[in-house]
Design a protein around this motif. Structure first.
Motif, PDB file in Angstrom:
ATOM      1  N   GLU A  34       0.831  -1.206   0.000  1.00  0.00           N
ATOM      2  CA  GLU A  34       0.000   0.000   0.000  1.00  0.00           C
ATOM      3  C   GLU A  34       0.863   1.254   0.000  1.00  0.00           C
ATOM      4  O   GLU A  34       0.546   2.243  -0.676  1.00  0.00           O
ATOM      5  N   ALA A  35       1.968   1.236   0.742  1.00  0.00           N
ATOM      6  CA  ALA A  35       2.876   2.386   0.752  1.00  0.00           C
ATOM      7  C   ALA A  35       3.502   2.589  -0.623  1.00  0.00           C
ATOM      8  O   ALA A  35       3.637   3.735  -1.090  1.00  0.00           O
ATOM      9  N   ALA A  36       3.863   1.484  -1.279  1.00  0.00           N
ATOM     10  CA  ALA A  36       4.425   1.600  -2.630  1.00  0.00           C
ATOM     11  C   ALA A  36       3.383   2.127  -3.604  1.00  0.00           C
ATOM     12  O   ALA A  36       3.703   2.911  -4.507  1.00  0.00           O
ATOM     13  N   LEU A  79       0.928   4.169  -2.881  1.00  0.00           N
ATOM     14  CA  LEU A  79       0.789   5.601  -2.618  1.00  0.00           C
ATOM     15  C   LEU A  79       1.931   6.401  -3.237  1.00  0.00           C
ATOM     16  O   LEU A  79       1.752   7.573  -3.610  1.00  0.00           O
ATOM     17  N   ASP A  80       3.101   5.764  -3.358  1.00  0.00           N
ATOM     18  CA  ASP A  80       4.253   6.433  -3.984  1.00  0.00           C
ATOM     19  C   ASP A  80       4.181   6.402  -5.497  1.00  0.00           C
ATOM     20  O   ASP A  80       5.075   6.931  -6.166  1.00  0.00           O
ATOM     21  N   GLY A  81       3.146   5.772  -6.039  1.00  0.00           N
ATOM     22  CA  GLY A  81       2.962   5.765  -7.485  1.00  0.00           C
ATOM     23  C   GLY A  81       3.446   4.517  -8.191  1.00  0.00           C
ATOM     24  O   GLY A  81       3.453   4.468  -9.428  1.00  0.00           O
ATOM     25  N   ALA A  82       3.859   3.487  -7.441  1.00  0.00           N
ATOM     26  CA  ALA A  82       4.330   2.251  -8.079  1.00  0.00           C
ATOM     27  C   ALA A  82       3.139   1.426  -8.564  1.00  0.00           C
ATOM     28  O   ALA A  82       2.189   1.202  -7.810  1.00  0.00           O
ATOM     29  N   ARG A 117       5.393  -3.170  -8.007  1.00  0.00           N
ATOM     30  CA  ARG A 117       5.280  -3.690  -6.638  1.00  0.00           C
ATOM     31  C   ARG A 117       5.606  -5.185  -6.600  1.00  0.00           C
ATOM     32  O   ARG A 117       6.251  -5.668  -5.660  1.00  0.00           O
TER      33      ARG A 117
END
Length: 294
Positions: free
Chosen positions: A189-191, A193-196, A201
């Protein structure tokens, strides 16, 4: 305080261990010892016991080009069946983990093929891949001779690889899905949010964390491809055409039970066992270095 189970009498632990020791000795050590003995003897054609010949059976086998051909075919079979089963299993696990449409159905039915007996599976694929019926018959009418596993050795090898891989796709799928669901969602989920994207991912987060599962399945699939392919080969091709699908495990059966060369077949089984052990050791020695356990 850690609580540990203890036995009041020393013989209780031994009593629990004896049944397992008897099973291991009966179904592993005793047959293995008999195979070693048979591999170093020569059975007389009309009975009367065995003649000790030492390593002569091994020398004869290792100088036989037909045997080396079966070794090469076994490696080809192991390579492609493992790649196919693991690759498809991983792709399906990724789709189910992303909860795409139909993922709940996949989760239930994907393990079913692994529960099918190899002879039954082989018989089904023998009919499905027959060149004279079904879709492949239509393809052969458009391109005559394009598919004929009864005459073309390459087609026959493709057929047994596909059948064997289909059986193990579900097995690999279950382990891959379990490993994917064990990855903390916070990381992906963090990735995100960073646009990955999901491919990024998968490549940078999920696949590195799947390496213990990949390594485990690689060892299991390669081992099974060398020793569990007999039923499929026997039903689908009987080692043919022209020995094109005569793998090591099938050659042991053919030489021992049809050629009645029990000593030579025993020697081949010892070589196969040593080969499987050596491949497993090599995988632990070189491939496990790339495994990330943390």
């Amino acid at each position: 305080m850690e609580k540990r189970a203890t036995f009041g009498h020393w013989w209780i632990g031994i009593a629990f261990a004896i049944p397992q020791i008897i099973l291991i000795f009966t179904f592993f050590y005793w047959p293995a010892g008999q195979a070693v003995y048979w591999s170093m003897t020569l059975q007389q054609p009309w009975g009367g016991g065995n003649i000790w010949v030492g390593l002569d059976n091994f020398r004869q086998i290792l100088t036989d080009p037909l045997y080396w051909n079966s070794v090469v075919r076994s490696f080809v079979f192991a390579l492609f069946s493992t790649l196919l089963a693991m690759g498809i299993g991983l792709v399906l696990a990724v789709f189910v983990d992303r909860e795409l449409a139909g993922s709940k159905v996949y989760r239930v039915v994907m393990i079913w093929p692994y529960g099918i007996a190899a002879p039954a599976l082989a018989l089904a694929f023998r009919f499905m891949l027959a060149p004279e019926a079904g879709l492949l018959a239509f393809v052969n009418r458009l391109w005559p001779g394009l598919w004929d596993p009864g005459l073309d050795g390459t087609d026959a090898m493709i057929a047994v690889i596909v059948a064997f891989s289909w059986k193990y796709v579900g097995y690999n799928f279950v382990f891959f899905l379990s490993a994917l669901q064990g990855i903390p969602k916070s990381l992906t989920e963090a990735a995100a949010l960073d646009g990955a994207g999901w491919i990024r991912r998968l490549r940078d987060i999920q696949l590195p964390m799947l390496t213990p599962t990949v390594f485990f399945l690689l060892v299991i699939d390669i081992t099974e491809s060398f020793q569990d392919s007999f039923g499929i080969v026997d039903i689908m091709t009987s080692g043919g055409p022209a020995r094109a699908t005569e793998l090591m495990v099938y050659k042991i059966y053919f030489d021992g039970f049809r050629g009645l060369d029990y000593s030579g077949a025993a020697a081949q089984s010892i070589i196969l066992m040593i080969l499987i052990v050596a491949l497993t050791v090599l995988q632990f020695r070189f491939i496990e270095r790339r495994v990330h356990y943390k």
